[in-house]
Design a protein around this motif. Structure first.
Motif, PDB file in Angstrom:
ATOM      1  N   VAL A 170      45.783  36.785  28.775  1.00 42.50           N
ATOM      2  CA  VAL A 170      46.912  37.498  29.352  1.00 42.50           C
ATOM      3  C   VAL A 170      47.677  38.159  28.212  1.00 42.50           C
ATOM      4  N   HIS A 178      44.058  40.190  31.752  1.00 43.68           N
ATOM      5  CA  HIS A 178      45.199  40.528  32.596  1.00 43.68           C
ATOM      6  C   HIS A 178      46.281  41.104  31.684  1.00 43.68           C
ATOM      7  N   VAL A 225      50.785  37.966  38.142  1.00 42.24           N
ATOM      8  CA  VAL A 225      49.714  37.659  37.188  1.00 42.24           C
ATOM      9  C   VAL A 225      49.076  36.320  37.514  1.00 42.24           C
TER      10      VAL A 225
END
Length: 309
Positions: free
Chosen positions: A183, A210, A289
């Motif tokens: 992420v 992400h 997310v």
């Protein structure tokens, strides 16, 4: 008398020290806010249910040639003419790498924002670490903390960030092995092609990615009028506009085109993309997310204020 080179070096060292001290003061408050948000979000979350090798029942599915016969559920198969396998829920620990941009541009906070971009990025990252750690995932931060599987992973990450060197740009990911999630949280203001040239190799290595773009509302709406001086926080370069309002439309088109191009590039790579404004609640980005990490993507947003592209 010190030479010009010595003066520059001393000034640079002083700025780096000041930057590190500012971050050290910011992180504890971010950790408190992150835990509060995580506690709010986690109340409505029931775990990362995925097909795998755990013990809890997940679903029945048709038997595929080559699978072990021991996985067949004969009782379910006896109900009709098909053979079914009993899938179980995924329970093995997974590694999730979290990174937040802490370069100078992230320190920006306009009068329209609740917090700086850096503060919001840290809160989202630490809240995500808190939630994932509670579910038994391994949490790591490229170049800052090796993956750990512990209930206090978020606190350990916060401590590691406080003592991390001041850096800029995307992190070094050479230490990441195997298939993991990563992420990346930042403002990603560089040209979309430049950002994608750095991210694409990660996707080709099998990383499931992400990206969370954090923006100040002033960066998106460009509320400036009259004579305005703009300063690049990364380079110190200045630009003076005699009538800032005359370039608003051109600026907004370029700004949103960059975001759209970045989102398109990430989707082609198989990555998710969430954008978030600092005048919105941090929980909005966290839920979005986390949904992607859980295999349950949020619906496509239509608002320019924040959401999923």
């Amino acid at each position: 008398m010190a030479s010009i080179g010595q003066i520059v070096e001393k000034t640079s060292s002083s700025e780096v020290l000041s930057r590190a001290q500012q971050r050290a003061m910011l992180v504890p408050d971010c950790m408190v806010e992150a835990r509060r948000i995580a506690n709010t979000v986690i109340a409505g979350w029931h775990g990362r249910r995925q097909r795998g090798i755990g013990e809890n029942f997940w679903q029945f599915r048709p038997y595929a040639e080559g699978e072990s016969l021991s996985r067949i559920d004969w009782r379910r198969s006896a109900r009709d003419d098909h053979t079914y396998v009993r899938d179980r829920e995924w329970e093995a620990a997974h590694t999730v790498w979290l990174w937040a941009d802490m370069s100078p541009s992230m320190m920006y906070k306009s009068t329209m924002a609740l917090v700086s971009k850096e503060s919001r990025a840290l809160v989202i990252m630490l809240a995500l670490a808190e939630i994932l750690a509670r579910s038994g995932e391994r949490i790591g931060c490229p170049g800052i903390m090796e993956p750990v599987s512990a209930r206090n992973a978020a606190e350990r990450l916060a401590a590691a960030i406080m003592h991390a060197p001041v850096t800029s740009g995307l992190p070094d990911t050479a230490m990441i092995r195997g298939q993991s999630d990563i992420v990346l949280i930042g403002d990603f203001l560089d040209n979309a092609d430049t950002v994608m040239s750095r991210i694409s190799p990660l996707g080709r290595r099998g990383l499931r990615g992400h990206v969370v773009e954090v923006a100040d509302p002033a960066e998106e709406t460009f509320p400036y009028t009259g004579r305005t001086e703009f300063t690049d926080p990364e380079t110190g370069e200045k630009l003076v506009s005699g009538r800032a309002e005359t370039i608003r439309d051109q600026y907004q088109r370029a700004y949103l085109a960059r975001r759209e191009a970045l989102g398109d590039g990430l989707r082609r790579l198989g990555w998710s993309f969430v954008f978030h404004r600092t005048d919105h609640l941090a929980s909005e980005a966290l839920v979005a997310v986390h949904g992607y990490l859980s295999g349950m993507p949020a619906p496509r947003a239509t608002s320019l204020a924040g959401g999923v592209l």
